[in-house]
Design a protein around this motif. Structure first.
Motif, mmCIF file in Angstrom:
data_model
loop_
_atom_site.group_PDB
_atom_site.id
_atom_site.type_symbol
_atom_site.label_atom_id
_atom_site.label_comp_id
_atom_site.label_asym_id
_atom_site.label_seq_id
_atom_site.Cartn_x
_atom_site.Cartn_y
_atom_site.Cartn_z
ATOM 1 N N THR A 174 2.636 -2.251 10.793
ATOM 2 C CA THR A 174 1.723 -1.263 11.349
ATOM 3 C C THR A 174 1.260 -0.306 10.258
ATOM 4 N N LEU A 175 2.174 0.148 9.432
ATOM 5 C CA LEU A 175 1.830 1.040 8.326
ATOM 6 C C LEU A 175 0.884 0.349 7.354
ATOM 7 N N LYS A 176 1.164 -0.899 7.058
ATOM 8 C CA LYS A 176 0.342 -1.657 6.110
ATOM 9 C C LYS A 176 -1.104 -1.752 6.586
ATOM 10 N N GLU A 177 -1.313 -1.819 7.888
ATOM 11 C CA GLU A 177 -2.668 -1.868 8.453
ATOM 12 C C GLU A 177 -3.408 -0.545 8.259
ATOM 13 N N GLN A 178 -2.685 0.536 8.075
ATOM 14 C CA GLN A 178 -3.274 1.865 7.991
ATOM 15 C C GLN A 178 -3.569 2.330 6.561
ATOM 16 N N ILE A 179 -2.936 1.686 5.581
ATOM 17 C CA ILE A 179 -3.047 2.124 4.198
ATOM 18 C C ILE A 179 -3.808 1.090 3.388
ATOM 19 N N ASP A 180 -4.736 1.558 2.564
ATOM 20 C CA ASP A 180 -5.497 0.669 1.714
ATOM 21 C C ASP A 180 -4.558 -0.111 0.792
ATOM 22 N N PRO A 181 -4.851 -1.391 0.562
ATOM 23 C CA PRO A 181 -3.985 -2.201 -0.309
ATOM 24 C C PRO A 181 -3.761 -1.600 -1.699
ATOM 25 N N ILE A 182 -4.724 -0.840 -2.189
ATOM 26 C CA ILE A 182 -4.557 -0.231 -3.506
ATOM 27 C C ILE A 182 -3.382 0.750 -3.519
ATOM 28 N N GLY A 183 -3.105 1.368 -2.393
ATOM 29 C CA GLY A 183 -1.985 2.296 -2.294
ATOM 30 C C GLY A 183 -0.709 1.642 -1.807
ATOM 31 N N PHE A 184 -0.872 0.658 -0.925
ATOM 32 C CA PHE A 184 0.320 -0.013 -0.394
ATOM 33 C C PHE A 184 0.976 -0.849 -1.478
ATOM 34 N N GLY A 185 0.153 -1.638 -2.153
ATOM 35 C CA GLY A 185 0.573 -2.409 -3.317
ATOM 36 C C GLY A 185 1.973 -2.973 -3.244
ATOM 37 N N LYS A 186 2.777 -2.627 -4.236
ATOM 38 C CA LYS A 186 4.149 -3.137 -4.343
ATOM 39 C C LYS A 186 5.169 -2.141 -3.815
ATOM 40 N N ASN A 187 4.735 -1.253 -2.950
ATOM 41 C CA ASN A 187 5.601 -0.187 -2.452
ATOM 42 C C ASN A 187 6.236 -0.487 -1.105
ATOM 43 N N ALA A 188 6.202 -1.720 -0.661
ATOM 44 C CA ALA A 188 6.713 -2.072 0.672
ATOM 45 C C ALA A 188 8.164 -1.631 0.855
ATOM 46 N N GLU A 189 8.998 -1.806 -0.143
ATOM 47 C CA GLU A 189 10.412 -1.434 -0.011
ATOM 48 C C GLU A 189 10.577 0.081 0.170
#
Length: 133
Positions: free
Chosen positions: A45-60
Motif C-alpha cells: 500500500t505504501l509503495k503505491e503512494q510513493i514515487d519509485p524514485i523515493g521508494f527505490g531500495k528502501n523497502a526494508e
C-alpha cells in the motif's frame, strides 16, 4: 539511500516562508496518503503512494517503520502541519510537510517529502514516528 537521509528529518530546520496555496496543496495530499497507508499498514500500500524514485531500495526501512507504527490504527487528523524546505537535505527542490497526527490508537510525528518530477509534484518519502504517551 533517500530514506536514510530523511529519517533525521525531525531534527532539520525548516524555512519559515510559507505560501498559503502551497500549504493547502500539500496538506490536502497528506490526508489521502495517510488514510491509505493506515488502512492496512502494508508495504504494498505504501509503495503505491510513493514515487519509485523515493521508494527505490528502501523497502526494508519502510517495512520497519510500518511494523513500528501499525499499532496506531486508522488515521484521524493532523494538527499544526508546517510546510517548508528541509535545509539539510541534498535534494534540490524538496518540500516537506511535517506535524503531529492522531490515529485511532495514538499520536505520531509525520513527515511527507514532496519533489517535483517532470513537472508533477510527487511524494518521495513518508516518515511516521509514533509518539510515546
Amino acid at each position: 539511500a533517500l530514506l536514510v537521509g530523511l529519517v533525521y528529518l525531525g531534527y532539520l530546520v525548516f524555512s519559515t516562508g510559507r505560501d498559503i496555496n502551497e500549504s493547502f496543496d500539500y496538506g490536502s495530499r497528506a490526508i489521502p496518503l495517510l488514510n491509505a497507508v493506515s488502512s492496512d499498514w502494508r508495504l504494498e500500500t505504501l509503495k503505491e503512494q510513493i514515487d519509485p524514485i523515493g521508494f527505490g531500495k528502501n523497502a526494508e526501512l519502510y517495512q520497519k517503520m510500518l511494523l513500528r507504527s501499525a499499532h496506531l490504527g486508522a488515521f484521524r487528523k493532523c494538527t499544526d502541519l508546517s510546510v517548508g524546505t528541509p535545509t539539510e537535505l541534498e535534494i534540490e527542490g524538496a518540500k516537506a510537510i511535517v506535524g503531529d497526527c492522531s490515529f485511532e490508537n495514538g499520536l505520531a510525528y509525520v513527515a511527507i517529502i514532496f519533489l517535483e518530477i517532470k513537472g508533477e509534484t510527487k511524494v518521495v518519502s513518508l516518515i511516521i514516528r509514533p509518539i510515546a504517551g
